[in-house]
Scaffold this active site. Structure first.
Site, short mmCIF file in Angstrom:
data_model
loop_
_atom_site.label_atom_id
_atom_site.label_comp_id
_atom_site.label_asym_id
_atom_site.label_seq_id
_atom_site.Cartn_x
_atom_site.Cartn_y
_atom_site.Cartn_z
N ASP A 99 3.94 0.33 3.97
CA ASP A 99 2.82 0.45 3.02
C ASP A 99 2.78 1.86 2.42
O ASP A 99 2.69 2.04 1.20
CB ASP A 99 1.52 0.12 3.77
N GLY B 79 -6.95 3.62 -1.85
CA GLY B 79 -8.22 2.87 -1.80
C GLY B 79 -9.18 3.36 -2.87
O GLY B 79 -8.89 3.26 -4.06
N GLY C 269 -10.24 -0.44 2.94
CA GLY C 269 -11.54 -1.06 3.18
C GLY C 269 -12.05 -1.75 1.93
O GLY C 269 -11.67 -1.42 0.81
N LYS D 87 -0.17 -3.07 -4.27
CA LYS D 87 0.89 -2.04 -4.26
C LYS D 87 2.29 -2.64 -4.13
O LYS D 87 3.26 -2.06 -4.63
CB LYS D 87 0.65 -1.01 -3.16
N GLU E 155 -3.03 -4.48 6.87
CA GLU E 155 -2.37 -5.53 6.10
C GLU E 155 -2.29 -6.79 6.95
O GLU E 155 -2.39 -6.72 8.18
CB GLU E 155 -0.95 -5.09 5.73
N LYS F 202 3.40 3.25 -1.50
CA LYS F 202 2.40 4.09 -2.18
C LYS F 202 3.00 5.41 -2.67
O LYS F 202 2.70 5.85 -3.78
CB LYS F 202 1.23 4.34 -1.23
N1 HSE Z 1 -3.35 -1.37 4.93
C1 HSE Z 1 -3.67 -0.38 3.95
C2 HSE Z 1 -4.06 0.89 4.70
C3 HSE Z 1 -4.79 -0.86 3.09
O1 HSE Z 1 -4.32 0.81 5.89
O2 HSE Z 1 -4.09 1.96 4.10
C4 HSE Z 1 -5.03 -0.05 1.88
O3 HSE Z 1 -3.93 -0.04 1.02
#
Ligand code: HSE
Length: 423
Positions: free
Chosen positions: A196, A129, A297, A100, A185, A200
């Site tokens: 994050d 995911g 995951g 991402k 992460e 997204k």
């Molecule tokens: N670190 C991210 C989360 C992993 O916890 O959603 C998936 O993108």
């Protein structure tokens, strides 16, 4: 037979190899061809891995091998991942990724390069995911004007907040468990501070509105200030605190934000718990849609990567897999113009004076008392507090009122100001 290479043998990369091994027959049936991992590029050694024979440290073994037609990039970040993605696309190889950071920062350029070369750059696994979301936005909902996205997009923070809420776990303990399970992460600040989720929502908005939304411009707050006391108040309001990413297409441009929010019982995102993600998308023909599943995951994310590989194999040369994230259309709407309600906790030396002031500024607000706290709230340090939910107002107005309250003297701290999510 289609031969692929995996770049980066971390959590997701090794999951991709495992899913391809485990579901070999059904993948072959769906793709119409056998898919075989020929090489895995990683600078580390994995002597005990079932894939050790495939691992190489030499990029040329991937990029100079014409038999490798699809490259899976699961390195992450914008360094080597960007260089290798460009190299693969230049060499006429399709690229599939879960990265991402790279998509949010360089998606439009990489998509243009891919299109020039007649290959695909697919990133279903970059958001949500294992949940199908990019393809639904780009294809299944393509007949709509999509205008709003609200999502719980970070599994780690949702896992932490759920553990704090359901098991009275503290923040650090829950974060460690999320890390052990491979959700977090490498640098947990990316999750905890909302970066994050910010990337997204930028990716989803760019695909949905076909207008590049730059993640660097999105107002972002994380969950590091959320306390056990906030959670106890949320319980009293029959709400749950989640990190919510939001965007809306408005006549003035795209409005986007990532903030913790009180999600009331009855809201479609209320039951999104643990590592699950939920994404609500609104379109002018379809109305409201909801996507739900494991947002982080190893195997859930790997399954989305492999689905993209299958798509590449099925549609190679047809052009059906070309995605677009649009062009940058100008700055995002100023966050001060956003409207909404807040839950506010004021620590006060003089509660009746504070109450009077709040009622004068906001009108007849309802005071909130925490529940479920050990020692009737005392265990959470919520004595001498006036807590309430504001009416709907513009962000700038909220800031002004809060500043007036703090200047008036009876309040020595605003212990919380958490957005209330309205549908
Ligand atoms: N670190 C991210 C989360 C992993 O916890 O959603 C998936 O993108």
């Amino acid at each position: 037979m289609v031969e692929i290479a995996i770049l980066g043998y971390g959590v997701v990369g090794s999951g991709v190899a495992e899913v391809i091994r485990r579901n070999h027959d059904s993948i072959k049936r769906r793709a119409g061809k056998e898919i075989r991992v020929k090489k895995i590029l990683d600078i580390r050694d994995f002597p005990d891995s079932p894939d050790r024979e495939l691992i190489t440290k030499d990029p040329d073994e991937v990029f100079s091998d014409p038999s490798i037609s699809v490259v899976v990039e699961t390195i992450g970040g914008t360094g080597a991942a960007r260089e290798f993605t460009q190299r693969a696309l230049e060499a006429g190889k399709h690229v599939v990724t879960s990265n991402k950071e790279l998509v949010a920062a360089y998606g439009p350029q990489l998509l243009n390069l891919a299109r020039e070369k007649g290959v695909y750059y697919l990133f279903e696994a970059s958001v949500g995911g294992g949940i199908p979301i990019i393809r639904p936005l780009a294809r299944c909902l393509a007949a709509n004007e999509l205008y709003e996205i609200t999502g719980v997009l970070n599994g780690t923070t949702n896992y932490i907040l759920t553990k704090m809420e359901k098991e009275n776990m503290d923040f650090e303990e829950a974060l460690k468990e999320a890390q052990r399970n491979g959700y977090a992460e490498a640098n947990p600040a990316a999750d905890v501070e909302g970066h994050d989720a910010c990337r997204k929502i930028a990716i989803l908005s760019s695909v949905a509105y076909n207008e590049f939304v730059d993640y660097r411009e999105i107002y972002t707050e994380g969950i590091s200030n959320i306390s056990a006391a906030d959670i106890s108040y949320a319980r009293a309001m029959e709400s749950s605190i989640k990190l919510v990413a939001f965007s809306r297409k408005t006549p003035k441009g795209v409005l986007a934000r990532v903030t913790p929010a009180l999600v009331p019982k009855g809201h479609p995102l209320y039951n999104v718990e643990g590592v699950f993600n939920g994404i609500m998308v609104k379109g002018n023909a379809v109305g409201e849609t909801m996507f739900f599943g494991q947002g982080a995951g190893k195997l859930p994310t790997a399954s989305a990567v492999v689905a993209d590989v299958i798509d590449v194999v099925k549609h190679d040369g047809s052009g059906i897999g070309f995605l677009t994230m649009g062009e940058k259309a100008g700055r995002l709407v100023d966050i001060n113009e956003d409207t909404g309600r807040y839950f506010v906790r004021l620590k006060s030396k003089d509660l009746s004076k504070t109450r009077e002031l709040v009622l004068k500024l906001y009108g007849d607000v309802k005071q909130v008392e925490p529940t479920g706290a050990p020692g009737a709230g005392g265990g959470y340090g919520v004595q001498n507090e006036f807590a309430f939910v504001t009416p709907v107002a513009q962000e700038l107005e909220h800031m002004q009122k809060l500043s007036d309250i703090l200047q008036a003297g009876s309040v020595f701290e605003a212990a919380a100001k958490i957005r209330v999510l309205d549908k």
